[in-house]
Motif scaffolding. Structure first.
Motif, PDB file in Angstrom:
ATOM      1  N   THR A  28       0.824  -1.239   0.031  1.00 18.27           N
ATOM      2  CA  THR A  28       0.055  -0.064   0.081  1.00 18.27           C
ATOM      3  C   THR A  28       0.795   1.245   0.045  1.00 18.27           C
ATOM      4  O   THR A  28       0.378   2.226  -0.640  1.00 18.27           O
ATOM      5  N   ALA A  29       1.929   1.069   0.729  1.00 16.45           N
ATOM      6  CA  ALA A  29       2.998   2.209   0.784  1.00 16.45           C
ATOM      7  C   ALA A  29       3.769   2.513  -0.497  1.00 16.45           C
ATOM      8  O   ALA A  29       3.854   3.766  -0.841  1.00 16.45           O
ATOM      9  N   TYR A  30       3.833   1.698  -1.307  1.00 20.75           N
ATOM     10  CA  TYR A  30       4.534   1.918  -2.288  1.00 20.75           C
ATOM     11  C   TYR A  30       3.764   2.450  -3.533  1.00 20.75           C
ATOM     12  O   TYR A  30       4.400   3.150  -4.560  1.00 20.75           O
ATOM     13  N   TYR A  33      -0.129   1.302  -8.819  1.00 19.38           N
ATOM     14  CA  TYR A  33       0.046   1.296 -10.288  1.00 19.38           C
ATOM     15  C   TYR A  33       1.421   1.454 -10.654  1.00 19.38           C
ATOM     16  O   TYR A  33       1.740   1.072 -11.843  1.00 19.38           O
ATOM     17  N   GLU A  34       2.724   1.726  -9.973  1.00 17.81           N
ATOM     18  CA  GLU A  34       4.136   1.769 -10.287  1.00 17.81           C
ATOM     19  C   GLU A  34       4.542   0.499  -9.776  1.00 17.81           C
ATOM     20  O   GLU A  34       5.877   0.454 -10.055  1.00 17.81           O
ATOM     21  N   LEU A  35       4.097  -0.149  -9.128  1.00 23.35           N
ATOM     22  CA  LEU A  35       4.895  -1.323  -8.586  1.00 23.35           C
ATOM     23  C   LEU A  35       4.836  -2.447  -9.347  1.00 23.35           C
ATOM     24  O   LEU A  35       3.815  -2.984  -9.980  1.00 23.35           O
ATOM     25  N   VAL A  36       6.212  -3.122  -9.298  1.00 21.51           N
ATOM     26  CA  VAL A  36       6.410  -4.491  -9.875  1.00 21.51           C
ATOM     27  C   VAL A  36       6.998  -5.206  -8.870  1.00 21.51           C
ATOM     28  O   VAL A  36       8.200  -4.952  -8.470  1.00 21.51           O
ATOM     29  N   GLY A  37       6.447  -6.312  -8.484  1.00 22.22           N
ATOM     30  CA  GLY A  37       6.928  -7.202  -7.544  1.00 22.22           C
ATOM     31  C   GLY A  37       7.367  -8.219  -8.306  1.00 22.22           C
ATOM     32  O   GLY A  37       7.122  -8.780  -9.341  1.00 22.22           O
ATOM     33  N   ALA A  50       3.150 -11.319  -3.786  1.00 23.06           N
ATOM     34  CA  ALA A  50       2.732 -11.280  -5.216  1.00 23.06           C
ATOM     35  C   ALA A  50       1.129 -11.104  -5.252  1.00 23.06           C
ATOM     36  O   ALA A  50       0.538 -10.225  -5.984  1.00 23.06           O
ATOM     37  N   ARG A  51       0.464 -11.817  -4.362  1.00 23.39           N
ATOM     38  CA  ARG A  51      -1.095 -11.526  -4.595  1.00 23.39           C
ATOM     39  C   ARG A  51      -1.243 -10.234  -3.865  1.00 23.39           C
ATOM     40  O   ARG A  51      -2.508  -9.364  -4.585  1.00 23.39           O
ATOM     41  N   ALA A  52      -0.678  -9.723  -2.884  1.00 24.16           N
ATOM     42  CA  ALA A  52      -0.890  -8.312  -2.670  1.00 24.16           C
ATOM     43  C   ALA A  52      -0.687  -7.161  -3.607  1.00 24.16           C
ATOM     44  O   ALA A  52      -1.487  -6.357  -3.821  1.00 24.16           O
ATOM     45  N   LEU A  54      -0.720  -7.732  -7.072  1.00 22.22           N
ATOM     46  CA  LEU A  54      -1.768  -7.904  -7.803  1.00 22.22           C
ATOM     47  C   LEU A  54      -3.010  -7.226  -7.285  1.00 22.22           C
ATOM     48  O   LEU A  54      -3.807  -6.712  -8.209  1.00 22.22           O
ATOM     49  N   ASP A  55      -3.608  -7.484  -6.008  1.00 17.94           N
ATOM     50  CA  ASP A  55      -4.718  -6.931  -5.567  1.00 17.94           C
ATOM     51  C   ASP A  55      -4.658  -5.647  -5.602  1.00 17.94           C
ATOM     52  O   ASP A  55      -5.793  -4.959  -5.351  1.00 17.94           O
ATOM     53  N   HIS A  56      -3.538  -4.714  -5.158  1.00 20.07           N
ATOM     54  CA  HIS A  56      -3.414  -3.218  -5.363  1.00 20.07           C
ATOM     55  C   HIS A  56      -3.225  -2.823  -6.948  1.00 20.07           C
ATOM     56  O   HIS A  56      -2.958  -1.626  -7.041  1.00 20.07           O
ATOM     57  N   GLY A  57      -3.319  -3.648  -7.935  1.00 17.47           N
ATOM     58  CA  GLY A  57      -3.316  -3.056  -9.089  1.00 17.47           C
ATOM     59  C   GLY A  57      -1.541  -2.972  -9.701  1.00 17.47           C
ATOM     60  O   GLY A  57      -1.591  -2.687 -10.699  1.00 17.47           O
ATOM     61  N   GLY A  58      -0.883  -3.616  -9.052  1.00 16.22           N
ATOM     62  CA  GLY A  58       0.543  -3.840  -9.556  1.00 16.22           C
ATOM     63  C   GLY A  58       0.811  -4.853 -10.533  1.00 16.22           C
ATOM     64  O   GLY A  58      -0.134  -5.643 -10.673  1.00 16.22           O
ATOM     65  N   ARG A  59       2.099  -4.980 -10.928  1.00 16.67           N
ATOM     66  CA  ARG A  59       2.195  -6.292 -11.758  1.00 16.67           C
ATOM     67  C   ARG A  59       3.295  -6.913 -10.988  1.00 16.67           C
ATOM     68  O   ARG A  59       4.056  -6.422  -9.947  1.00 16.67           O
ATOM     69  N   ILE A  60       3.525  -8.442 -11.461  1.00 15.31           N
ATOM     70  CA  ILE A  60       4.566  -9.132 -10.887  1.00 15.31           C
ATOM     71  C   ILE A  60       5.243  -9.501 -12.027  1.00 15.31           C
ATOM     72  O   ILE A  60       4.929  -9.886 -13.266  1.00 15.31           O
ATOM     73  N   GLU A  61       6.384  -9.946 -11.701  1.00 13.96           N
ATOM     74  CA  GLU A  61       7.521 -10.799 -12.630  1.00 13.96           C
ATOM     75  C   GLU A  61       7.866 -11.931 -11.737  1.00 13.96           C
ATOM     76  O   GLU A  61       8.271 -11.735 -10.769  1.00 13.96           O
ATOM     77  N   ALA A  62       8.197 -12.941 -12.513  1.00 16.42           N
ATOM     78  CA  ALA A  62       8.849 -14.291 -11.986  1.00 16.42           C
ATOM     79  C   ALA A  62      10.104 -14.605 -12.185  1.00 16.42           C
ATOM     80  O   ALA A  62      10.276 -14.552 -13.535  1.00 16.42           O
ATOM     81  N   ILE A  63      10.859 -15.264 -11.420  1.00 13.79           N
ATOM     82  CA  ILE A  63      12.212 -15.779 -11.691  1.00 13.79           C
ATOM     83  C   ILE A  63      12.015 -17.070 -11.483  1.00 13.79           C
ATOM     84  O   ILE A  63      11.812 -17.651 -10.516  1.00 13.79           O
ATOM     85  N   VAL A  64      12.397 -18.149 -12.432  1.00 11.31           N
ATOM     86  CA  VAL A  64      12.158 -19.303 -12.495  1.00 11.31           C
ATOM     87  C   VAL A  64      13.449 -19.937 -12.481  1.00 11.31           C
ATOM     88  O   VAL A  64      13.937 -19.951 -13.714  1.00 11.31           O
ATOM     89  N   PRO A  65      13.825 -20.624 -11.500  1.00 13.12           N
ATOM     90  CA  PRO A  65      15.225 -21.535 -11.520  1.00 13.12           C
ATOM     91  C   PRO A  65      15.188 -22.500 -12.522  1.00 13.12           C
ATOM     92  O   PRO A  65      14.032 -23.110 -12.791  1.00 13.12           O
ATOM     93  N   ALA A  66      16.298 -22.666 -13.287  1.00 15.79           N
ATOM     94  CA  ALA A  66      16.562 -23.930 -14.101  1.00 15.79           C
ATOM     95  C   ALA A  66      16.024 -25.257 -13.499  1.00 15.79           C
ATOM     96  O   ALA A  66      15.416 -26.124 -14.124  1.00 15.79           O
TER      97      ALA A  66
END
Length: 148
Positions: A28-30, A33-37, A50-52, A54-66
């Motif tokens: 919420t403090a960040y 709409y400008e936040l990318v988790g 990640a869910r928080a 998205l629930d606040h309208g931000g975006r997420i990016e995933a790092i997937v280990p090999a």
């Protein structure tokens, strides 16, 4: 603002409640709409964050280990909502290693660490790398949390 997340898995219910509340407050403090988790979306603090976001309208990016194996449906759903998925090369491929912590530190402006303060383990190594890189590290471990 690109904010990374790392954290302990296997936390108690009381720890989960306390940490989810603190993560919600931070998101919420960040400003949504400008936040990318950014994180691995692992069960526990990483998926809660990640869910928080998205629930606040931000975006997420995933790092997937090999080394990532097929995961639970909840992880697959979060991965499907990611704006970007960064898949790491396997160890030994062109000299690159499967180092999610190093990748995370290189992709974010700040790091949230759900960490009990123990100096050993992956969380401590990522926090040290983030601080060496000049990143602000927000440690989240509210009073009443129990170490895993």
């Amino acid at each position: 603002m690109r904010v990374g997340i790392i954290g302990h898995e296997g936390l108690s219910e009381i720890s989960e409640m306390l940490i989810r509340g603190e993560l919600w407050r931070l998101v919420t403090a960040y400003g949504a709409y400008e936040l990318v988790g950014v994180g691995c979306l692992a069960p526990g603090p990483e998926s809660w964050f990640a869910r928080a976001v998205l629930d606040h309208g931000g975006r997420i990016e995933a790092i997937v280990p090999a080394s990532a194996a097929p995961a639970e449906p909840a992880w697959q759903r979060l991965l499907g909502r990611a704006a970007a998925v960064h898949r790491l090369a396997p160890v030994g491929f062109g000299g690159l290693g499967d180092d999610t912590g190093r990748a995370l530190v290189g992709m974010v402006d700040e790091l949230i660490a759900v960490w009990d303060g123990r100096p050993d383990g992956e969380a401590a190594r990522v926090i040290e790398a983030a601080r060496r890189a000049g990143l602000f590290v927000q440690v989240v471990w509210p009073d009443g949390c129990e170490s895993p």
